[in-house]
Design a protein around this motif. Structure first.
Motif, PDB file in Angstrom:
ATOM      1  N   VAL A 176      38.807  50.403  55.825  1.00 57.33           N
ATOM      2  CA  VAL A 176      38.839  48.952  55.949  1.00 57.33           C
ATOM      3  C   VAL A 176      38.811  48.336  54.558  1.00 57.33           C
ATOM      4  O   VAL A 176      37.971  48.689  53.738  1.00 57.33           O
ATOM      5  N   GLN A 177      39.722  47.408  54.317  1.00 55.69           N
ATOM      6  CA  GLN A 177      39.745  46.691  53.042  1.00 55.69           C
ATOM      7  C   GLN A 177      39.745  45.193  53.305  1.00 55.69           C
ATOM      8  O   GLN A 177      40.347  44.731  54.269  1.00 55.69           O
ATOM      9  N   LEU A 178      39.047  44.465  52.437  1.00 55.63           N
ATOM     10  CA  LEU A 178      38.972  43.021  52.572  1.00 55.63           C
ATOM     11  C   LEU A 178      39.439  42.383  51.269  1.00 55.63           C
ATOM     12  O   LEU A 178      39.050  42.819  50.183  1.00 55.63           O
ATOM     13  N   GLN A 179      40.249  41.351  51.390  1.00 61.83           N
ATOM     14  CA  GLN A 179      40.793  40.663  50.230  1.00 61.83           C
ATOM     15  C   GLN A 179      40.504  39.182  50.366  1.00 61.83           C
ATOM     16  O   GLN A 179      41.104  38.514  51.211  1.00 61.83           O
ATOM     17  N   ALA A 180      39.601  38.684  49.542  1.00 58.61           N
ATOM     18  CA  ALA A 180      39.240  37.270  49.574  1.00 58.61           C
ATOM     19  C   ALA A 180      40.099  36.489  48.595  1.00 58.61           C
ATOM     20  O   ALA A 180      40.466  36.994  47.533  1.00 58.61           O
ATOM     21  N   SER A 181      40.387  35.251  48.950  1.00 61.45           N
ATOM     22  CA  SER A 181      41.171  34.380  48.080  1.00 61.45           C
ATOM     23  C   SER A 181      40.839  32.934  48.388  1.00 61.45           C
ATOM     24  O   SER A 181      40.149  32.627  49.367  1.00 61.45           O
ATOM     25  N   GLY A 182      41.359  32.033  47.540  1.00 57.42           N
ATOM     26  CA  GLY A 182      41.197  30.613  47.794  1.00 57.42           C
ATOM     27  C   GLY A 182      40.224  29.898  46.888  1.00 57.42           C
ATOM     28  O   GLY A 182      40.093  28.677  46.956  1.00 57.42           O
ATOM     29  N   GLY A 183      39.525  30.644  46.051  1.00 57.63           N
ATOM     30  CA  GLY A 183      38.589  30.016  45.142  1.00 57.63           C
ATOM     31  C   GLY A 183      39.293  29.208  44.069  1.00 57.63           C
ATOM     32  O   GLY A 183      40.508  29.307  43.887  1.00 57.63           O
ATOM     33  N   GLY A 184      38.508  28.402  43.364  1.00 60.64           N
ATOM     34  CA  GLY A 184      39.073  27.597  42.309  1.00 60.64           C
ATOM     35  C   GLY A 184      38.089  26.575  41.801  1.00 60.64           C
ATOM     36  O   GLY A 184      36.910  26.595  42.168  1.00 60.64           O
ATOM     37  N   LEU A 185      38.587  25.672  40.987  1.00 63.64           N
ATOM     38  CA  LEU A 185      37.772  24.598  40.410  1.00 63.64           C
ATOM     39  C   LEU A 185      37.995  23.320  41.211  1.00 63.64           C
ATOM     40  O   LEU A 185      39.141  22.862  41.347  1.00 63.64           O
ATOM     41  N   GLY A 226      34.680  42.689  50.215  1.00 66.56           N
ATOM     42  CA  GLY A 226      35.814  42.304  49.408  1.00 66.56           C
ATOM     43  C   GLY A 226      35.389  42.129  47.960  1.00 66.56           C
ATOM     44  O   GLY A 226      34.207  42.249  47.616  1.00 66.56           O
ATOM     45  N   GLN A 227      36.344  41.762  47.113  1.00 65.20           N
ATOM     46  CA  GLN A 227      36.088  41.710  45.673  1.00 65.20           C
ATOM     47  C   GLN A 227      35.492  40.386  45.225  1.00 65.20           C
ATOM     48  O   GLN A 227      35.027  40.292  44.107  1.00 65.20           O
ATOM     49  N   GLY A 228      35.490  39.376  46.053  1.00 58.72           N
ATOM     50  CA  GLY A 228      34.926  38.084  45.688  1.00 58.72           C
ATOM     51  C   GLY A 228      35.947  37.125  45.114  1.00 58.72           C
ATOM     52  O   GLY A 228      36.930  37.536  44.487  1.00 58.72           O
ATOM     53  N   THR A 229      35.700  35.858  45.333  1.00 60.95           N
ATOM     54  CA  THR A 229      36.549  34.801  44.783  1.00 60.95           C
ATOM     55  C   THR A 229      35.635  33.704  44.247  1.00 60.95           C
ATOM     56  O   THR A 229      34.666  33.316  44.893  1.00 60.95           O
ATOM     57  N   LEU A 230      35.923  33.222  43.045  1.00 60.68           N
ATOM     58  CA  LEU A 230      35.038  32.292  42.354  1.00 60.68           C
ATOM     59  C   LEU A 230      35.317  30.852  42.766  1.00 60.68           C
ATOM     60  O   LEU A 230      36.470  30.394  42.714  1.00 60.68           O
ATOM     61  N   VAL A 231      34.263  30.162  43.139  1.00 63.70           N
ATOM     62  CA  VAL A 231      34.323  28.728  43.421  1.00 63.70           C
ATOM     63  C   VAL A 231      33.461  28.015  42.399  1.00 63.70           C
ATOM     64  O   VAL A 231      32.281  28.326  42.249  1.00 63.70           O
ATOM     65  N   THR A 232      34.064  27.062  41.704  1.00 71.35           N
ATOM     66  CA  THR A 232      33.341  26.273  40.721  1.00 71.35           C
ATOM     67  C   THR A 232      33.440  24.807  41.114  1.00 71.35           C
ATOM     68  O   THR A 232      34.537  24.279  41.273  1.00 71.35           O
ATOM     69  N   VAL A 233      32.276  24.180  41.270  1.00 72.18           N
ATOM     70  CA  VAL A 233      32.229  22.772  41.646  1.00 72.18           C
ATOM     71  C   VAL A 233      31.709  21.981  40.460  1.00 72.18           C
ATOM     72  O   VAL A 233      30.571  22.169  40.034  1.00 72.18           O
TER      73      VAL A 233
END
Length: 126
Positions: free
Chosen positions: A1-10, A117-124
């Protein structure tokens, strides 16, 4: 099983953002999928989970602002985040649990999850 996270951003305070986690190797409805986050210098904390049945669980601090949803045909789980605050800044991880349970087990602990998953960075920004 592999998980791929996406969608993070500033983003800015008050904005909304949706993260996605594509799961491969197994039908997503056969396990529980969760989201966690980790801010710099802090422990990884539980954000949301969606059980096999489709029921969801959130910590009280995020209930109402964060919503987890599952798109079974696309084997994808989404995390919809509203009214973002600077303290929501973190790396967000999706995870999958094969743990079996009865009733409304919370699935809010890291040890409940076997795949990450590998993580996705969210910066607010403020």
């Amino acid at each position: 099983v592999q998980l791929q996270a996406s969608g993070g951003g500033l983003v800015q305070t008050g904005d909304s953002l949706t993260l996605s986690c594509v799961v491969s190797g197994r039908n997503i409805s056969t396990f529980v999928t969760g989201w966690f986050r980790q801010a710099p210098g802090r422990e990884r904390e539980f954000v949301a989970a969606v059980r096999r049945s489709g029921s969801t669980n959130y910590p009280n601090s995020m209930r109402g602002r964060f919503t987890v949803s599952r798109d079974t045909p696309k084997n994808t789980v989404h995390l919809h985040m509203n009214s973002l605050k600077p303290e929501d800044t973190a790396v967000y991880y999706c995870a999958a649990s094969t743990r079996q349970s009865t009733g409304y087990y919370l699935y809010n602990r890291r040890i409940d999850y076997s795949f990450w998953g590998q993580g996705t960075l969210v910066t607010v920004s403020s």
